[in-house]
Write a protein that holds these residues in place. Structure first.
Motif, mmCIF file in Angstrom:
data_model
loop_
_atom_site.group_PDB
_atom_site.id
_atom_site.type_symbol
_atom_site.label_atom_id
_atom_site.label_comp_id
_atom_site.label_asym_id
_atom_site.label_seq_id
_atom_site.Cartn_x
_atom_site.Cartn_y
_atom_site.Cartn_z
ATOM 1 N N SER A 29 44.104 42.473 47.147
ATOM 2 C CA SER A 29 42.949 42.326 46.348
ATOM 3 C C SER A 29 43.350 41.837 44.909
ATOM 4 C CB SER A 29 42.727 43.962 45.683
ATOM 5 O OG SER A 29 41.747 43.817 44.824
ATOM 6 N N ALA A 30 42.383 40.987 44.212
ATOM 7 C CA ALA A 30 42.665 40.565 43.034
ATOM 8 C C ALA A 30 42.948 41.386 41.645
ATOM 9 C CB ALA A 30 41.316 39.296 42.696
ATOM 10 N N ASN A 31 42.658 42.532 41.921
ATOM 11 C CA ASN A 31 43.006 43.874 40.891
ATOM 12 C C ASN A 31 43.381 44.921 41.529
ATOM 13 O OD1 ASN A 31 40.627 44.795 41.635
ATOM 14 N ND2 ASN A 31 39.690 44.694 39.727
ATOM 15 N N GLN A 47 50.778 39.274 39.517
ATOM 16 C CA GLN A 47 49.996 39.387 38.311
ATOM 17 C C GLN A 47 49.320 38.069 38.113
ATOM 18 O OE1 GLN A 47 51.581 40.178 34.213
ATOM 19 N NE2 GLN A 47 50.516 42.278 34.682
ATOM 20 N N ILE A 76 45.995 40.967 34.967
ATOM 21 C CA ILE A 76 45.333 41.186 35.988
ATOM 22 C C ILE A 76 46.382 41.373 37.108
ATOM 23 C CG2 ILE A 76 44.007 39.905 37.871
ATOM 24 C CD1 ILE A 76 43.072 37.875 35.550
ATOM 25 N N ALA A 116 41.866 38.368 48.579
ATOM 26 C CA ALA A 116 41.200 37.903 47.409
ATOM 27 C C ALA A 116 41.116 36.187 47.183
ATOM 28 C CB ALA A 116 41.639 38.492 46.201
ATOM 29 N N GLN A 129 47.375 42.375 40.713
ATOM 30 C CA GLN A 129 46.829 42.385 41.899
ATOM 31 C C GLN A 129 47.410 43.459 42.771
ATOM 32 O OE1 GLN A 129 45.500 37.895 41.349
ATOM 33 N NE2 GLN A 129 45.920 38.587 43.268
ATOM 34 N N SER A 165 36.834 40.231 45.857
ATOM 35 C CA SER A 165 37.419 41.559 45.836
ATOM 36 C C SER A 165 36.330 42.593 46.142
ATOM 37 C CB SER A 165 38.452 41.866 44.852
ATOM 38 O OG SER A 165 39.450 40.992 44.934
ATOM 39 N N TYR A 224 38.716 38.004 38.375
ATOM 40 C CA TYR A 224 38.990 36.987 37.464
ATOM 41 C C TYR A 224 37.615 36.649 36.565
ATOM 42 C CZ TYR A 224 43.533 35.725 39.174
ATOM 43 O OH TYR A 224 44.869 35.903 39.518
ATOM 44 N N TYR A 237 51.846 32.650 39.555
ATOM 45 C CA TYR A 237 51.885 34.108 39.339
ATOM 46 C C TYR A 237 52.875 34.771 38.883
ATOM 47 C CZ TYR A 237 48.102 34.099 42.793
ATOM 48 O OH TYR A 237 46.758 33.763 43.367
#
Length: 248
Positions: A73-75, A97, A208, A25, A210, A55, A135, A245
Motif C-alpha cells: 500500500s501507499a500508506n 516512506q 507517507i 500501489a 507505506q 491504494s 499521495y 524512498y
C-alpha cells in the motif's frame, strides 16, 4: 472421459504453478520491475504478477474478493483496515516512506515553495484523488498547511492514481504533486531537479509510511512469504532508496 478431464485440470494447475498475485500501489510502479528482477535471482521459478492502482481502489477490490495474495500500500491506513477485518494475516509493516515532489514540463522557479501554485501562470494543478490515493491526500494536506488550498482548489485536476498524476503533470496541467519515486524512472531523466521538479517541504504533510501485508489468499503460499521477506530485506531497501524512498 474422466481421464481427459483430470488431465485438463492438471494442465490448468500447471499453468498457475509458481505464480503469485500481488496488489501494488501506483507510486511503486517505477520500482517494482527492478524489485522483481532482484527477487527473480533467488527465486527463478516464481512469476510475480502485479496489479497496480490507487491504494483505496485496490483495498476495495480485496474486500470484494479479488485474488491478491499480498498488498503493498501507499500508506498504513488501508492495510491496517484489512488486518482489522482479518483479511490480512500479517500485521502491517512499513516497507518504505514516500515523499512528494512538484513536477512540471516547463521551467519553473521553485524559490517560493508551496506558493508556486498561486502563480498566475499556473492555471492547472495535477493531484491524485485524495479520497483513494494517499499521495493525493498528502498533497491536499500540504496545500492546506501551506495556506494556499483555498486560493487554488479551483485549479486542481484530479487523477485516479499517482502514476496518472505524473502523466497529467507533464501533458495536461502546468504542474503536479507527484511521488518523488516517479522521478527516478529512466523515462523521467530529461526532467531536471531545480528546473522541472523539486521536493515539497516535508513539514507540510504527514510522513507517507507505506505498509505491506500478506492477505488470506497468500497465507500458506511459500512463494508469497518469500516475496514478503524480500521486500523487507536489505537488497530491496537498497533498490527503494535508489528510487527516492526513505526506508526504515
Amino acid at each position: 472421459m474422466k481421464k481427459i478431464i483430470i488431465g485438463s485440470l492438471v494442465c490448468v494447475a500447471s499453468l498457475y504453478a509458481g505464480s503469485i498475485n500481488i496488489a501494488v500501489a501506483a507510486n511503486v510502479s517505477y520500482a517494482i520491475d527492478t524489485l522483481k528482477e532482484e527477487f527473480k535471482k533467488s527465486n527463478p521459478n516464481t512469476e510475480v504478477r502485479v496489479t497496480l492502482g490507487s491504494s483505496g481502489k485496490l483495498t476495495a477490490q480485496i474486500k470484494h474478493g479479488a485474488p491478491y495474495q499480498l498488498f503493498m500500500s501507499a500508506n498504513m491506513k488501508y492495510p491496517e483496515a484489512l488486518y482489522a477485518d482479518k483479511i490480512a494475516v500479517t500485521k502491517p509493516v512499513i516497507y518504505a516512506q514516500g515523499s512528494l515532489a512538484y513536477l512540471s514540463n516547463k521551467k519553473q522557479n521553485f524559490n517560493s515553495g508551496i506558493n508556486i501554485v498561486k502563480n498566475p501562470n499556473i492555471e492547472k494543478i495535477a493531484v491524485a484523488n485524495p479520497k483513494t490515493a494517499p499521495y493525493g491526500k498528502a498533497a491536499v494536506e500540504a496545500m492546506k498547511n501551506g495556506g494556499v488550498y483555498k486560493d487554488v482548489k479551483y485549479k486542481l485536476v484530479y487523477a485516479e492514481s499517482i502514476s496518472q498524476t505524473v502523466s497529467y503533470a507533464v501533458t495536461a496541467t502546468d504542474i503536479g504533486f507527484v511521488a518523488k519515486s516517479s522521478l527516478y524512472s529512466p523515462k523521467m531523466k530529461h526532467f531536471k531537479e531545480g528546473i522541472n521538479w523539486t521536493d515539497v517541504d516535508a513539514k507540510l504533510y504527514t510522513p507517507i509510511n507505506q505498509g505491506i501485508v500478506v492477505l488470506k489468499e497468500g497465507k500458506k503460499n511459500q512463494e508469497v512469504l518469500a516475496f514478503y521477506d524480500f521486500i523487507l530485506s536489505q537488497k530491496a531497501k537498497e533498490i527503494l532508496r535508489k528510487f527516492g524512498y526513505l526506508v526504515p
